[in-house]
Write a protein that holds these residues in place. Sequence first.
Motif, PDB file in Angstrom:
ATOM      1  N   LEU A 114     -16.192  24.512 -31.175  1.00 41.28           N
ATOM      2  CA  LEU A 114     -16.064  25.526 -32.226  1.00 41.28           C
ATOM      3  C   LEU A 114     -15.189  26.681 -31.776  1.00 41.28           C
ATOM      4  O   LEU A 114     -14.456  27.265 -32.584  1.00 41.28           O
ATOM      5  CB  LEU A 114     -17.458  26.034 -32.622  1.00 41.28           C
ATOM      6  N   ALA A 115     -15.240  27.039 -30.492  1.00 38.41           N
ATOM      7  CA  ALA A 115     -14.395  28.122 -29.977  1.00 38.41           C
ATOM      8  C   ALA A 115     -12.916  27.759 -30.091  1.00 38.41           C
ATOM      9  O   ALA A 115     -12.072  28.596 -30.437  1.00 38.41           O
ATOM     10  CB  ALA A 115     -14.753  28.418 -28.523  1.00 38.41           C
ATOM     11  N   GLU A 116     -12.603  26.500 -29.814  1.00 37.21           N
ATOM     12  CA  GLU A 116     -11.227  26.041 -29.963  1.00 37.21           C
ATOM     13  C   GLU A 116     -10.791  26.112 -31.426  1.00 37.21           C
ATOM     14  O   GLU A 116      -9.662  26.493 -31.737  1.00 37.21           O
ATOM     15  CB  GLU A 116     -11.130  24.612 -29.439  1.00 37.21           C
ATOM     16  N   TRP A 117     -11.713  25.743 -32.310  1.00 40.55           N
ATOM     17  CA  TRP A 117     -11.388  25.789 -33.744  1.00 40.55           C
ATOM     18  C   TRP A 117     -11.171  27.219 -34.214  1.00 40.55           C
ATOM     19  O   TRP A 117     -10.284  27.487 -35.026  1.00 40.55           O
ATOM     20  CB  TRP A 117     -12.518  25.142 -34.539  1.00 40.55           C
ATOM     21  N   GLU A 118     -11.975  28.161 -33.723  1.00 44.83           N
ATOM     22  CA  GLU A 118     -11.816  29.567 -34.125  1.00 44.83           C
ATOM     23  C   GLU A 118     -10.471  30.106 -33.663  1.00 44.83           C
ATOM     24  O   GLU A 118      -9.809  30.865 -34.387  1.00 44.83           O
ATOM     25  CB  GLU A 118     -12.967  30.404 -33.544  1.00 44.83           C
ATOM     26  N   THR A 119     -10.037  29.720 -32.458  1.00 45.71           N
ATOM     27  CA  THR A 119      -8.703  30.135 -31.991  1.00 45.71           C
ATOM     28  C   THR A 119      -7.623  29.598 -32.907  1.00 45.71           C
ATOM     29  O   THR A 119      -6.680  30.318 -33.284  1.00 45.71           O
ATOM     30  CB  THR A 119      -8.476  29.631 -30.556  1.00 45.71           C
ATOM     31  N   ALA A 120      -7.727  28.330 -33.284  1.00 48.49           N
ATOM     32  CA  ALA A 120      -6.740  27.740 -34.193  1.00 48.49           C
ATOM     33  C   ALA A 120      -6.778  28.421 -35.552  1.00 48.49           C
ATOM     34  O   ALA A 120      -5.733  28.680 -36.161  1.00 48.49           O
ATOM     35  CB  ALA A 120      -7.005  26.241 -34.336  1.00 48.49           C
ATOM     36  N   ARG A 121      -7.982  28.727 -36.039  1.00 54.89           N
ATOM     37  CA  ARG A 121      -8.096  29.392 -37.351  1.00 54.89           C
ATOM     38  C   ARG A 121      -7.406  30.747 -37.348  1.00 54.89           C
ATOM     39  O   ARG A 121      -6.684  31.104 -38.294  1.00 54.89           O
ATOM     40  CB  ARG A 121      -9.572  29.561 -37.726  1.00 54.89           C
ATOM     41  N   CYS A 122      -7.596  31.529 -36.296  1.00 62.08           N
ATOM     42  CA  CYS A 122      -6.968  32.852 -36.210  1.00 62.08           C
ATOM     43  C   CYS A 122      -5.444  32.737 -36.136  1.00 62.08           C
ATOM     44  O   CYS A 122      -4.720  33.512 -36.779  1.00 62.08           O
ATOM     45  CB  CYS A 122      -7.509  33.611 -34.999  1.00 62.08           C
ATOM     46  N   GLN A 123      -4.952  31.787 -35.369  1.00 64.49           N
ATOM     47  CA  GLN A 123      -3.509  31.626 -35.244  1.00 64.49           C
ATOM     48  C   GLN A 123      -2.880  31.174 -36.557  1.00 64.49           C
ATOM     49  O   GLN A 123      -1.813  31.651 -36.944  1.00 64.49           O
ATOM     50  CB  GLN A 123      -3.201  30.633 -34.121  1.00 64.49           C
ATOM     51  N   VAL A 124      -3.538  30.251 -37.231  1.00 63.95           N
ATOM     52  CA  VAL A 124      -3.028  29.813 -38.533  1.00 63.95           C
ATOM     53  C   VAL A 124      -3.085  30.950 -39.536  1.00 63.95           C
ATOM     54  O   VAL A 124      -2.178  31.120 -40.362  1.00 63.95           O
ATOM     55  CB  VAL A 124      -3.835  28.593 -39.032  1.00 63.95           C
ATOM     56  N   HIS A 125      -4.137  31.758 -39.465  1.00 64.15           N
ATOM     57  CA  HIS A 125      -4.249  32.895 -40.386  1.00 64.15           C
ATOM     58  C   HIS A 125      -3.066  33.846 -40.228  1.00 64.15           C
ATOM     59  O   HIS A 125      -2.514  34.329 -41.228  1.00 64.15           O
ATOM     60  CB  HIS A 125      -5.559  33.644 -40.133  1.00 64.15           C
ATOM     61  N   VAL A 126      -2.689  34.128 -38.997  1.00 60.51           N
ATOM     62  CA  VAL A 126      -1.569  35.043 -38.758  1.00 60.51           C
ATOM     63  C   VAL A 126      -0.292  34.496 -39.391  1.00 60.51           C
ATOM     64  O   VAL A 126       0.447  35.216 -40.077  1.00 60.51           O
ATOM     65  CB  VAL A 126      -1.381  35.281 -37.246  1.00 60.51           C
ATOM     66  N   ALA A 127      -0.011  33.201 -39.188  1.00 62.41           N
ATOM     67  CA  ALA A 127       1.214  32.609 -39.728  1.00 62.41           C
ATOM     68  C   ALA A 127       1.182  32.554 -41.255  1.00 62.41           C
ATOM     69  O   ALA A 127       2.149  32.930 -41.931  1.00 62.41           O
ATOM     70  CB  ALA A 127       1.404  31.209 -39.146  1.00 62.41           C
ATOM     71  N   GLN A 128       0.057  32.108 -41.805  1.00 61.90           N
ATOM     72  CA  GLN A 128      -0.050  32.001 -43.260  1.00 61.90           C
ATOM     73  C   GLN A 128      -0.035  33.383 -43.919  1.00 61.90           C
ATOM     74  O   GLN A 128       0.576  33.575 -44.974  1.00 61.90           O
ATOM     75  CB  GLN A 128      -1.342  31.269 -43.626  1.00 61.90           C
ATOM     76  N   ARG A 129      -0.679  34.332 -43.281  1.00 60.17           N
ATOM     77  CA  ARG A 129      -0.745  35.677 -43.856  1.00 60.17           C
ATOM     78  C   ARG A 129       0.625  36.336 -43.871  1.00 60.17           C
ATOM     79  O   ARG A 129       0.994  37.031 -44.831  1.00 60.17           O
ATOM     80  CB  ARG A 129      -1.741  36.530 -43.053  1.00 60.17           C
ATOM     81  N   GLN A 130       1.416  36.147 -42.810  1.00 58.39           N
ATOM     82  CA  GLN A 130       2.749  36.722 -42.750  1.00 58.39           C
ATOM     83  C   GLN A 130       3.643  36.118 -43.835  1.00 58.39           C
ATOM     84  O   GLN A 130       4.400  36.829 -44.505  1.00 58.39           O
ATOM     85  CB  GLN A 130       3.358  36.485 -41.369  1.00 58.39           C
ATOM     86  N   GLN A 131       3.566  34.817 -44.006  1.00 56.56           N
ATOM     87  CA  GLN A 131       4.374  34.172 -45.045  1.00 56.56           C
ATOM     88  C   GLN A 131       3.966  34.653 -46.434  1.00 56.56           C
ATOM     89  O   GLN A 131       4.825  34.936 -47.288  1.00 56.56           O
ATOM     90  CB  GLN A 131       4.224  32.658 -44.956  1.00 56.56           C
TER      91      GLN A 131
END
Length: 411
Positions: free
Chosen positions: A21-38
Amino acid sequence: QVQGGRDPVDMATGRESCLFLAEWETARCQVHVAQRQQSENELCQQQLQIQNALASLNAWLTVLDTRRKLNEVAAAAAGQALEELEARWKPLRLEQRDGAASSWLLASELQHVNSLASDAKCWAAAAPEGGANLRQRLQACAEHLQGEVVNAVRLWDKSHEAAMEAWQFHNQRTEDTAKAVAEERAPPDSWLSEVRYREHARKQLSDQAVAQKLLAASSEQLASLESERVGYWATFAEAYRSRALSLQPDGQAQELACPEVTISPTETRALLPEVPEMPSAGGAVLQKVQASMMAPSGLLRSGGWREGAILVLTIHGYLHLFFPDNANKASSANPDLSKTGDLSDDGAGELVESDIKASVYAPMATKCVFQRRGKELILDLAEQEVAVEAPPTSSGEKAAAAAAGLRKWLS
């Protein structure tokens, strides 16, 4: 920053699922940054486009309205000046001498006044139909962007912050649980904090999908309005050119070139990494079963047992009774659901903290037995059998005996 030729976001989200789950949370945050910027870039671009479209359309219509007002004011002023001139001139004029000349001059001026009034009407009629309606729809689109879309993006940001806070709390609770187990103390229920985190994470993904869907819909609407505005400009420019040429003196009329309004093609949305599948939540659950819950009686409802509850036993000895809001509907729609005892982790759907109706901590010394009696699965909490010993003498032994007796009575 690129590590080994690969982007960190791709490294974290380049797989279909995550083991921890910790790995998934890291991926979720990174994807959020990219999607949010776009999404932020798309929102700003749409706001600039709608602002330009509204300003341009208003300017076009204002030009025609200004021409109309100028001719109306000129016609009114010339008419009033002609009336005042005639009022001063007529008492002093000898009609036998200057009557014919004055009539010709006054008629010529009156014809000029009528020409100005006619020009005002022509400028008012020069505006193509549909301009007011187009402006109204552009304004509605602008208000939709500034209101509903912006609010959806803000909600997306808030849900992301809530998910991060829930993860930090769960991470701390996990550390506290490991420390308590090492010290042989009653551990806190880290599974419940995981349930809370998963609920916030799912809401963040849901709010992200809603915001991006609104942005995509507004982009399509704006593209349609821009295409309509280009067509309106072509009609407007032709009407303006024809009217302007009619005002040119004979022999001096010259062709007025009307440039086209161009719009930028819709940019293709960049392919960004997606959030991997959330890891299974069954690691800390020893048993998850269907159960019935006693419903309290009230003024508008009778008591009794209600099907559709879910009983969860966690690895740290906590029992939680969940009763989802849609449990009655699901039970009535699928009568066989209540006959099934064991539940897979995915079979009962995602549990949420707000559906918890009761929780209890079963001490590790208590025996929890799941027994199947006919078609029913019964949870039996009972104290393990112990040999009869001599009455306790010390205060510590008396306290232990009292606790054992209490557990027997509870069972």
